[in-house]
Design a protein around this motif. Structure first.
Motif, PDB file in Angstrom:
ATOM      1  N   PHE A 123       9.003  -7.661  -1.149  1.00 17.39           N
ATOM      2  CA  PHE A 123       8.315  -6.879  -2.171  1.00 17.39           C
ATOM      3  C   PHE A 123       7.033  -6.282  -1.585  1.00 17.39           C
ATOM      4  O   PHE A 123       6.271  -6.982  -0.918  1.00 17.39           O
ATOM      5  N   SER A 124       6.774  -5.021  -1.842  1.00 24.96           N
ATOM      6  CA  SER A 124       5.563  -4.370  -1.327  1.00 24.96           C
ATOM      7  C   SER A 124       5.018  -3.412  -2.353  1.00 24.96           C
ATOM      8  O   SER A 124       5.769  -2.672  -3.002  1.00 24.96           O
ATOM      9  N   SER A 125       3.681  -3.447  -2.548  1.00 22.96           N
ATOM     10  CA  SER A 125       3.049  -2.558  -3.522  1.00 22.96           C
ATOM     11  C   SER A 125       1.570  -2.420  -3.168  1.00 22.96           C
ATOM     12  O   SER A 125       1.089  -2.975  -2.190  1.00 22.96           O
ATOM     13  N   ALA A 126       0.853  -1.658  -3.989  1.00 24.19           N
ATOM     14  CA  ALA A 126      -0.582  -1.481  -3.824  1.00 24.19           C
ATOM     15  C   ALA A 126      -1.189  -1.150  -5.190  1.00 24.19           C
ATOM     16  O   ALA A 126      -0.545  -0.472  -6.004  1.00 24.19           O
ATOM     17  N   PRO A 127      -2.402  -1.649  -5.478  1.00 21.71           N
ATOM     18  CA  PRO A 127      -3.041  -1.299  -6.747  1.00 21.71           C
ATOM     19  C   PRO A 127      -3.219   0.211  -6.884  1.00 21.71           C
ATOM     20  O   PRO A 127      -3.500   0.894  -5.896  1.00 21.71           O
ATOM     21  N   GLN A 128      -3.018   0.709  -8.085  1.00 22.38           N
ATOM     22  CA  GLN A 128      -3.132   2.152  -8.330  1.00 22.38           C
ATOM     23  C   GLN A 128      -4.380   2.448  -9.153  1.00 22.38           C
ATOM     24  O   GLN A 128      -4.796   1.632  -9.946  1.00 22.38           O
TER      25      GLN A 128
END
Length: 202
Positions: A197-202
């Motif tokens: 899983f990979s993401s970043a705060p928006q």
């Protein structure tokens, strides 16, 4: 954690495999690369099945910087402390959820039945960097396999996001500072879905 709406994807009802493929593509569009398999158990019967692995310099005590130190150095120390405190939170709350004692070490446990849970640069060395990013370089990646777990960040701040992603998936919630603001579930057999899983705060 930042969340994005799922983008449009063409779907067909001819084969279930097509639906699964479309869901995977949609998750990639929303910034969460996700490949899910079996569950990985973190504890059972009051005994931890994971050991947190973190670099010694991250877990060191506070470094007192001389007056007039450049902001970047102060910021580096601040982010190091944040990651260290995040790791201590991971140890504390996985223990509270499961009733098991979770160890922190600088190297994987010799007992091969204990899964190493890497955090920070050591996790990046094992699994690689996050695919997601933002202007502040807060991208994070959580990798869960039956042999190892990794909390990776573009920076130490990103790695902290990955740590709290684990606690969020275990059902831990904080509504205000202090124990009165905590909502920590009890689960003697906590699990994480296997995947990347990979993401970043928006």
């Amino acid at each position: 954690m930042g969340r994005l709406m799922i983008g449009k994807a063409q779907m067909t009802s001819k084969k279930p495999a097509n639906l699964a493929c479309c869901i995977t593509m949609a998750l990639m569009v929303m910034g969460v690369g996700r490949c899910v398999g079996a569950d990985v158990q973190l504890a059972e019967g009051g005994k931890s099945r994971v050991c947190i692995v973190a670099d010694k310099d991250v877990m060191a005590g506070d470094i007192k910087l001389p007056a007039g130190t450049f902001w970047e150095k102060n910021n580096d120390e601040r982010l190091r402390r944040r990651l260290r405190d995040s790791i201590l939170d991971l140890q504390k709350y996985v223990g509270l959820v499961s009733g098991a004692k979770v160890e922190i070490a600088s190297q994987p446990c010799e007992d091969k039945a204990i899964i190493p849970l890497y955090v920070g640069e050591c996790a990046k060395a094992v699994f690689g960097s996050p695919s997601a990013s933002n202007e502040e370089k807060q991208g994070w990646r959580l990798v869960v396999t039956g042999k190892a777990i990794g909390c990776i960040g573009e920076t130490r701040e990103g790695a902290s996001y990955a740590v709290y992603e684990i606690l969020d998936r275990l059902g831990c919630r904080w509504y205000m500072p202090g124990e009165l603001g905590e909502a920590i579930p009890s689960n003697p057999r906590p699990k994480l879905a296997e995947g990347d899983f990979s993401s970043a705060p928006q």
